[in-house]
Each structure stands twice: as structure tokens, then as C-alpha cells.
Design a protein around this motif. Structure first.
Motif, PDB file in Angstrom:
ATOM      1  N   GLU A   1     -10.141  -5.715   6.078  1.00 39.98           N
ATOM      2  CA  GLU A   1     -10.071  -5.747   4.620  1.00 39.98           C
ATOM      3  C   GLU A   1     -11.331  -6.347   4.008  1.00 39.98           C
ATOM      4  O   GLU A   1     -11.762  -5.940   2.933  1.00 39.98           O
ATOM      5  CB  GLU A   1      -8.807  -6.488   4.185  1.00 39.98           C
TER       6      GLU A   1
ATOM      7  N   GLY B   1     -13.845  -3.633   3.419  1.00 40.69           N
ATOM      8  CA  GLY B   1     -13.472  -2.526   2.560  1.00 40.69           C
ATOM      9  C   GLY B   1     -12.357  -1.614   3.037  1.00 40.69           C
ATOM     10  O   GLY B   1     -11.960  -0.700   2.306  1.00 40.69           O
ATOM     11  N   TYR B   2     -11.830  -1.803   4.234  1.00 43.74           N
ATOM     12  CA  TYR B   2     -10.703  -0.985   4.676  1.00 43.74           C
ATOM     13  C   TYR B   2      -9.494  -1.311   3.799  1.00 43.74           C
ATOM     14  O   TYR B   2      -9.265  -2.463   3.450  1.00 43.74           O
ATOM     15  CB  TYR B   2     -10.356  -1.256   6.144  1.00 43.74           C
ATOM     16  N   GLN B   3      -8.737  -0.281   3.466  1.00 41.95           N
ATOM     17  CA  GLN B   3      -7.560  -0.452   2.628  1.00 41.95           C
ATOM     18  C   GLN B   3      -6.320  -0.005   3.390  1.00 41.95           C
ATOM     19  O   GLN B   3      -6.322   1.033   4.041  1.00 41.95           O
ATOM     20  CB  GLN B   3      -7.704   0.368   1.337  1.00 41.95           C
ATOM     21  N   ARG B   4      -5.283  -0.803   3.250  1.00 40.73           N
ATOM     22  CA  ARG B   4      -4.013  -0.472   3.900  1.00 40.73           C
ATOM     23  C   ARG B   4      -3.407   0.750   3.223  1.00 40.73           C
ATOM     24  O   ARG B   4      -3.355   0.848   2.004  1.00 40.73           O
ATOM     25  CB  ARG B   4      -3.056  -1.651   3.793  1.00 40.73           C
ATOM     26  N   ASP B   5      -2.938   1.688   4.021  1.00 37.14           N
ATOM     27  CA  ASP B   5      -2.331   2.914   3.508  1.00 37.14           C
ATOM     28  C   ASP B   5      -0.909   2.612   3.040  1.00 37.14           C
ATOM     29  O   ASP B   5      -0.070   2.188   3.821  1.00 37.14           O
ATOM     30  CB  ASP B   5      -2.312   3.968   4.612  1.00 37.14           C
ATOM     31  N   THR B   6      -0.660   2.840   1.770  1.00 42.34           N
ATOM     32  CA  THR B   6       0.684   2.662   1.232  1.00 42.34           C
ATOM     33  C   THR B   6       1.274   3.998   0.778  1.00 42.34           C
ATOM     34  O   THR B   6       2.375   4.024   0.240  1.00 42.34           O
ATOM     35  CB  THR B   6       0.674   1.674   0.047  1.00 42.34           C
TER      36      THR B   6
ATOM     37  N   GLN C   1      -6.857  -7.864  10.828  1.00 45.14           N
ATOM     38  CA  GLN C   1      -6.625  -7.214   9.535  1.00 45.14           C
ATOM     39  C   GLN C   1      -7.497  -7.829   8.448  1.00 45.14           C
ATOM     40  O   GLN C   1      -8.013  -7.123   7.578  1.00 45.14           O
ATOM     41  CB  GLN C   1      -5.152  -7.329   9.137  1.00 45.14           C
TER      42      GLN C   1
END
Length: 149
Positions: A131, A134-139, A127
Motif C-alpha cells: 500500500e 500505491g497498490y490498492q486492495r481490490d474491493t 500489505q
């Protein structure tokens, strides 16, 4: 360490199969090299996925990522599902994972895709790598699945 990433083809099945088997073992599956070989061969032969292979300067396999095509109905564009990412333990921390993620991004851009999407286990240490590029966690959305077998 030098890391080269290239798109794999059917001639690479014997190189990718042990990596894919290692990936499955990471997620708690029993080792099954014949199954891994058949699965990878089918995906490549049927043009159902794109596999990017990372190698060191001597041509030794360091890892792979497998992308599956999909589409976003809302944006009416292609998306790529980054379904598998695996780096052999001795190559972790060398930049191989980051190189694979960058190659996946470049592939998506070249195809005119809207985005790359991935899912990972809550306890997967990768993880931090996702991140960092640039990957963003989906909230915003919940994700569900239904086993049908």
C-alpha cells in the motif's frame, strides 16, 4: 544499506533457490531445496517468469520477486502477476522490498503492461509495504480458485 536489483538468469539458480525455499516456508511449506532449485530452473529455462534479484553492495542476496506474464482481455493488454516477493529476515525494513517492487513496476512499464497484480495472505505484514507504494486492495471483485489435483 545499498540495494541493487537486477534481472536474474539461469546462472543465478543457486542464489535464488534458497530464497525461494524460504518464501515457501513462510507460507507453511516444508523446506525442500531440491524442489525449489528445480522449480526456479524450469521457470527461467522455459522463459515462463521474470525473476528480479535484490543484492546488497557486496553482492549478497537480500530477496527476490517473481513475475508471471498474463493478459487482460478487457483492456487487451499484458499484465504481470507479482506472484512471489521475499526478503530475507535480516534485510527486512532496509528498503529491499521497496526496491524489488519498484523494479517490478519499471519492468511492467518497459513492457507496456496495463498493470501489476498480486495476492497475499490476509495476515501478511507486507500489505503495508504494498500500500505504501500505491497498490490498492481490490474491493470490486471476488477471487476464486479451483484445485484440480
Amino acid at each position: 544499506m545499498q540495494v541493487n536489483v537486477r534481472q536474474a538468469g539461469l546462472v543465478d539458480v543457486e542464489i535464488i533457490a534458497p530464497l525461494f525455499d524460504g518464501y515457501r516456508q513462510f507460507y507453511g511449506q516444508a523446506s525442500d531445496l531440491p524442489l525449489a532449485r528445480e522449480f526456479i530452473r524450469d521457470r527461467l529455462a522455459l522463459l515462463e517468469s521474470v525473476i528480479l534479484l535484490a543484492e546488497n553492495g557486496q553482492g549478497e542476496a537480500l530477496g527476490f520477486t517473481q513475475l508471471y506474464p498474463s493478459f487482460s482481455s478487457v483492456s487487451a493488454r499484458r499484465i504481470w502477476i507479482l506472484n512471489d516477493l521475499f526478503v530475507v529476515p535480516q534485510a527486512r525494513g532496509t528498503g529491499a522490498g521497496k526496491a524489488l517492487l519498484e523494479a517490478a513496476r519499471m519492468h511492467a512499464v518497459a513492457c507496456g503492461a496495463k498493470r501489476l497484480a498480486l495476492s497475499t495472505a490476509h495476515d501478511n505484514p507486507a500489505q503495508k509495504l504494498y500500500e505504501s507504494v500505491g497498490y490498492q486492495r481490490d474491493t470490486s471483485f471476488f477471487h476464486y480458485s479451483l484445485n484440480v489435483d
